[in-house]
Design a protein around this motif. Structure first.
Motif, PDB file in Angstrom:
ATOM      1  N   TYR A  34       0.806  -1.263  -0.105  1.00 56.24           N
ATOM      2  CA  TYR A  34       0.141   0.209   0.124  1.00 56.24           C
ATOM      3  C   TYR A  34       0.841   1.090  -0.144  1.00 56.24           C
ATOM      4  N   ALA A  35       1.948   1.145   0.867  1.00 54.64           N
ATOM      5  CA  ALA A  35       2.685   2.550   0.827  1.00 54.64           C
ATOM      6  C   ALA A  35       3.312   2.835  -0.752  1.00 54.64           C
ATOM      7  N   VAL A  36       3.827   1.565  -1.108  1.00 53.63           N
ATOM      8  CA  VAL A  36       4.541   1.831  -2.526  1.00 53.63           C
ATOM      9  C   VAL A  36       3.343   2.298  -3.679  1.00 53.63           C
ATOM     10  N   PHE A  37       2.073   1.790  -3.395  1.00 56.81           N
ATOM     11  CA  PHE A  37       1.214   2.470  -4.348  1.00 56.81           C
ATOM     12  C   PHE A  37       0.853   3.835  -4.055  1.00 56.81           C
ATOM     13  N   ALA A  38       0.799   4.067  -2.812  1.00 52.41           N
ATOM     14  CA  ALA A  38       0.750   5.488  -2.324  1.00 52.41           C
ATOM     15  C   ALA A  38       1.587   6.495  -2.814  1.00 52.41           C
ATOM     16  N   ILE A  39       3.010   6.117  -2.790  1.00 55.63           N
ATOM     17  CA  ILE A  39       4.023   6.933  -3.274  1.00 55.63           C
ATOM     18  C   ILE A  39       3.822   6.819  -4.853  1.00 55.63           C
ATOM     19  N   SER A  40       3.605   5.989  -5.417  1.00 54.14           N
ATOM     20  CA  SER A  40       3.684   5.830  -6.985  1.00 54.14           C
ATOM     21  C   SER A  40       2.480   6.490  -7.491  1.00 54.14           C
ATOM     22  N   ALA A  41       1.234   6.214  -6.945  1.00 56.62           N
ATOM     23  CA  ALA A  41       0.283   7.013  -7.543  1.00 56.62           C
ATOM     24  C   ALA A  41       0.208   8.462  -7.117  1.00 56.62           C
ATOM     25  N   THR A  42       0.779   9.073  -5.902  1.00 58.78           N
ATOM     26  CA  THR A  42       0.656  10.447  -5.962  1.00 58.78           C
ATOM     27  C   THR A  42       1.629  11.106  -6.740  1.00 58.78           C
TER      28      THR A  42
END
Length: 150
Positions: A34-42
């Motif tokens: 989820y953290a990776v997706f949060a960073i990449s999506a942001t």
């Protein structure tokens, strides 16, 4: 004067397993994803909005919304307690609905989605992980749900 026996602090209070935490075992991996997706999506949404917002405003705003959902899910999954559990469930459910709705709309109304979002085509640009992640998240949350109040 009598000799004192050392007191082991771990014996003083019995250890109890708390199910109010979701950041143990496989939960740590889930939070990391989820953290990776949060960073990449942001990062993706920020770049798209700053450089080419006029080309596909709906798609880029949905990417920003997805980024916000991933941030909330990451933080709430890492925190303990009933309130954070409820926030986690809400965030993961919003994510699941978003992936399904945006995925379907991007297929049936491709004119509104000239550029892909994180959730377009059910997360095809991210190896369909956005479709699988909320399902795994809900399973984990179900397994780690807090005990009923006494």
């Amino acid at each position: 004067m009598t000799p004192q026996t050392p007191v082991n602090k771990s014996d003083a209070a019995p250890k109890t397993k708390s199910t109010d935490t979701r950041n143990t075992g496989p939960g740590r991996l889930l939070i990391a994803v989820y953290a990776v997706f949060a960073i990449s999506a942001t990062a993706r949404a920020g770049y798209q909005i700053l450089t080419k917002f006029s080309e596909a405003p709906l798609a880029y705003l949905l990417s920003a919304f997805a980024a916000l959902v991933y941030v909330v899910a990451t933080v709430s999954l890492a925190k303990a307690g009933r309130t954070w559990f409820k926030v986690s469930v809400a965030a993961v459910l919003v994510e699941l609905v978003g992936v399904v709705v945006v995925g379907a709309l991007s297929i049936f109304d491709s004119v509104s989605f000239p550029h892909e979002t994180v959730w377009s085509l059910f997360g095809r640009g991210y190896a369909f992980i956005p479709l699988l992640l909320p399902i795994l998240g809900l399973v984990w949350l179900y397994r780690r749900r807090p005990a009923p109040k006494a």
